[in-house]
Write a protein that holds these residues in place. Structure first.
Motif, PDB file in Angstrom:
ATOM      1  N   ILE A  16       0.843  -1.204   0.000  1.00 13.24           N
ATOM      2  CA  ILE A  16       0.000   0.000   0.000  1.00 13.24           C
ATOM      3  C   ILE A  16       0.880   1.256   0.000  1.00 13.24           C
ATOM      4  N   LEU A  17       2.054   1.158   0.604  1.00 15.39           N
ATOM      5  CA  LEU A  17       2.988   2.280   0.614  1.00 15.39           C
ATOM      6  C   LEU A  17       3.799   2.363  -0.683  1.00 15.39           C
ATOM      7  N   CYS A  18       4.085   1.214  -1.263  1.00  9.11           N
ATOM      8  CA  CYS A  18       4.999   1.170  -2.407  1.00  9.11           C
ATOM      9  C   CYS A  18       4.309   1.450  -3.742  1.00  9.11           C
ATOM     10  N   VAL A  19       3.104   0.939  -3.938  1.00 11.38           N
ATOM     11  CA  VAL A  19       2.417   1.077  -5.227  1.00 11.38           C
ATOM     12  C   VAL A  19       2.254   2.538  -5.671  1.00 11.38           C
ATOM     13  N   PRO A  20       1.872   3.467  -4.778  1.00 10.59           N
ATOM     14  CA  PRO A  20       1.783   4.861  -5.223  1.00 10.59           C
ATOM     15  C   PRO A  20       3.091   5.406  -5.797  1.00 10.59           C
ATOM     16  N   LEU A  21       4.222   4.940  -5.286  1.00 13.44           N
ATOM     17  CA  LEU A  21       5.502   5.395  -5.816  1.00 13.44           C
ATOM     18  C   LEU A  21       5.728   4.851  -7.224  1.00 13.44           C
ATOM     19  N   MET A  22       5.261   3.638  -7.485  1.00  7.32           N
ATOM     20  CA  MET A  22       5.353   3.064  -8.825  1.00  7.32           C
ATOM     21  C   MET A  22       4.506   3.871  -9.812  1.00  7.32           C
ATOM     22  N   VAL A  23       3.306   4.219  -9.388  1.00  8.90           N
ATOM     23  CA  VAL A  23       2.418   5.022 -10.236  1.00  8.90           C
ATOM     24  C   VAL A  23       3.054   6.378 -10.535  1.00  8.90           C
ATOM     25  N   ASP A  24       3.514   7.055  -9.482  1.00  4.40           N
ATOM     26  CA  ASP A  24       4.101   8.385  -9.682  1.00  4.40           C
ATOM     27  C   ASP A  24       5.344   8.326 -10.559  1.00  4.40           C
ATOM     28  N   ALA A  25       6.180   7.323 -10.371  1.00  2.00           N
ATOM     29  CA  ALA A  25       7.391   7.207 -11.179  1.00  2.00           C
ATOM     30  C   ALA A  25       7.037   7.114 -12.650  1.00  2.00           C
ATOM     31  N   ALA A  26       6.048   6.291 -12.986  1.00  2.59           N
ATOM     32  CA  ALA A  26       5.657   6.125 -14.391  1.00  2.59           C
ATOM     33  C   ALA A  26       5.006   7.382 -14.956  1.00  2.59           C
ATOM     34  N   VAL A  27       4.150   8.022 -14.172  1.00  6.70           N
ATOM     35  CA  VAL A  27       3.466   9.224 -14.663  1.00  6.70           C
ATOM     36  C   VAL A  27       4.446  10.384 -14.830  1.00  6.70           C
ATOM     37  N   TRP A  28       5.377  10.522 -13.888  1.00  5.30           N
ATOM     38  CA  TRP A  28       6.386  11.578 -14.038  1.00  5.30           C
ATOM     39  C   TRP A  28       7.251  11.329 -15.281  1.00  5.30           C
ATOM     40  N   CYS A  29       7.659  10.078 -15.490  1.00  4.28           N
ATOM     41  CA  CYS A  29       8.474   9.779 -16.679  1.00  4.28           C
ATOM     42  C   CYS A  29       7.723  10.156 -17.955  1.00  4.28           C
ATOM     43  N   ASP A  30       6.442   9.825 -18.016  1.00  6.99           N
ATOM     44  CA  ASP A  30       5.620  10.164 -19.180  1.00  6.99           C
ATOM     45  C   ASP A  30       5.552  11.680 -19.369  1.00  6.99           C
ATOM     46  N   TYR A  31       5.324  12.402 -18.280  1.00  4.90           N
ATOM     47  CA  TYR A  31       5.205  13.863 -18.351  1.00  4.90           C
ATOM     48  C   TYR A  31       6.540  14.506 -18.732  1.00  4.90           C
ATOM     49  N   PHE A  32       7.610  14.046 -18.128  1.00  6.17           N
ATOM     50  CA  PHE A  32       8.918  14.648 -18.379  1.00  6.17           C
ATOM     51  C   PHE A  32       9.392  14.394 -19.806  1.00  6.17           C
ATOM     52  N   VAL A  33       9.101  13.213 -20.343  1.00 10.48           N
ATOM     53  CA  VAL A  33       9.462  12.938 -21.741  1.00 10.48           C
ATOM     54  C   VAL A  33       8.699  13.879 -22.668  1.00 10.48           C
ATOM     55  N   THR A  34       7.409  14.047 -22.409  1.00  8.18           N
ATOM     56  CA  THR A  34       6.568  14.930 -23.226  1.00  8.18           C
ATOM     57  C   THR A  34       7.070  16.368 -23.191  1.00  8.18           C
ATOM     58  N   HIS A  35       7.629  16.789 -22.062  1.00 10.35           N
ATOM     59  CA  HIS A  35       8.077  18.170 -21.897  1.00 10.35           C
ATOM     60  C   HIS A  35       9.587  18.318 -22.029  1.00 10.35           C
TER      61      HIS A  35
END
Length: 473
Positions: free
Chosen positions: A380-399
């Motif tokens: 429950i503590l770790c999964v949100p970090l996995m989600v954020d890591a993937a979403v940030w990577c997607d956003y940062f690549v786009t920008h």
């Protein structure tokens, strides 16, 4: 209006507690499920995922959804992955006992129907406790050399992307068992690729290194959620666009792996900072803010999930203890005696329980001692970090965010930040400011504020240019 992309998340170890909890959470949020708990009826949410929750409170607080246009929705993400175990994912979710039975009941059938790609593995890198269940592994010609293994992973990524119509960035996340440290060291990306390509090579290259190299060659980001030494300067270089140029010489090492992707991608890690360690750094940050001098931190945690079972082998435990003991390094608390103990207790399952005592010197060296006790499901503590890591990577690549900025912006996710984030202040609030800085810069909002300052006569154009130059440093 920016078109919202569908991000891809590929998990190495998809059948583990983190992987199946991530899948169940995504289905629950996508379908807006609700379920009974011992206390009440609750509904799906993305609490803990900073990219998915909106700001709240008078001053906004944490939460970035709605603040920056283009952040991918985890509801729409496509999730898949590899595992060396063949257990159906719904069954694995039921077995791990992380989520409430009423929720498991609602998502189990769909999860049981999901594909699990065969995993690349090397039994020497993980604990003996994992060997018996390794029944879903790459074999035959695909397992005959490091080159063949990398090419198999690359083929898996391409096939999965096409099958699921992923139009956003794909992030490969290592959430499999912690490996012992690899002995192979390379001075450059060329040396690393040479070693992978050479079928006669017997270097000590870990499976996580092969997944990372394959991700880079396919233009995917890689996140090392484990404690092992997957990341190195040579591996980081492989992810740089300047290295993966589309017009590489036919005589170069890189050309042997053509066709390869040349788009921006990131290599981030190491080891998700999810529970005890995250609070521990926040607590020491608090003590330092009071002007106290931390002297002793003695912590003990126990749980009984498969990750901890794997750590009962000394060769893998050493990798975990390395990162756990190094979290305060940049603060240079030379007088700090930091001790960590971890215990495997099968009955406790995924619920990590930890006890930490902090002793510091206050005014006139008077002692100040405080104790914390925490209980929470590790996944429950770790999964949100996995989600954020993937979403940030997607956003940062786009920008088009630089690798260094991406590493610094995501440093809050890891126990030991690597690459451009190596040596950053481990304090949570400093890291949040760094994330905000990178987001402001990437979105253009930082320049908007500067321009407003000029238009309102608060600063001169010369001062504005000086501020803009600071934001590019």
């Amino acid at each position: 209006m920016m078109v919202q992309t569908v991000a891809g998340i590929l998990v190495v170890g998809i059948g583990g507690n983190n992987g199946v909890t991530l899948l169940a959470g995504q289905i629950a949020n996508r379908d807006k499920l609700s379920w009974e708990t011992q206390a009440s009826r609750v509904s799906a949410n993305w609490y803990g995922c900073l990219t998915q929750i909106p700001p709240r409170g008078v001053h906004g607080g944490v939460g970035f959804q709605g603040r920056y246009e283009g952040l991918a929705s985890a509801d729409n993400a496509v999730i898949g992955g590899w595992d060396i175990r063949s257990t159906k994912l719904g069954q694995a979710l039921y077995d791990c006992r992380v989520l409430e039975p009423d929720l498991v009941r609602q998502v189990r059938e769909e999860m049981d129907g999901m594909d699990i790609m065969e995993g690349v593995w090397d039994p020497s890198f993980i604990g003996e406790s994992q060997h018996e269940t390794a029944l879903n592994v790459v074999s035959g010609e695909d397992n005959s050399s490091t080159r063949c293994r990398v090419e198999r992973i690359r083929r898996d990524i391409r096939t999965w992307k096409e099958k699921n119509n992923v139009n956003g960035h794909i992030t490969v996340i290592w959430s499999a068992s912690v490996e012992r440290p690899a002995e192979a060291e390379y001075k450059s990306a060329d040396e690393l690729l040479d070693a992978i390509y050479d079928d006669s090579n017997t270097d000590d290259i870990s499976p996580s290194m092969l997944y990372a190299a394959a991700a880079a060659l396919e233009g995917c980001s890689f996140v090392n959620g484990g404690s092992q030494n997957t990341l190195s300067a040579a591996m980081m270089t492989l992810f740089e666009q300047s290295y993966r140029q589309p017009n590489a010489s036919s005589t170069s090492v890189l050309s042997k792996f053509a066709p390869y992707a040349s788009n921006q991608a990131y290599c981030l890690g190491t080891d998700f900072k999810a529970g005890q360690t995250k609070f521990k750094t926040a607590a020491v940050e608090y003590l330092r803010a009071l002007g106290l001098s931390p002297r002793v931190i003695a912590s003990a945690n126990h749980l009984g999930n498969n990750d901890m079972l794997n750590l009962t082998t000394k060769k893998t435990l050493n990798a975990k203890m390395r990162v756990k003991s190094d979290i305060f390094g940049p603060w240079q608390e030379d007088n700090l005696d930091h001790k960590v103990s971890v215990m495997y207790t099968p009955y406790i399952g995924d619920e990590k329980r930890d006890y930490v005592e902090y002793t510091s010197f206050g005014f006139l060296s008077s002692e100040h001692t405080m104790v914390t006790y925490t209980r929470c499901m590790d996944s429950i503590l770790c999964v949100p970090l996995m989600v954020d890591a993937a979403v940030w990577c997607d956003y940062f690549v786009t920008h088009n965010v630089s690798p260094g900025d991406a590493a610094r912006a995501t440093a809050y996710l890891f126990k030991v930040p690597e690459g451009g984030a190596k040596g950053v202040d481990p304090g949570f609030f400093y890291q949040m400011r760094e994330l905000e800085r990178v987001l402001q810069k990437a979105s253009g909002k930082a320049d908007d504020v500067i321009a407003q300052g000029v238009s309102k006569g608060i600063i001169s154009e010369e001062q504005a240019n000086a501020l803009r130059s600071l934001s590019t440093m």
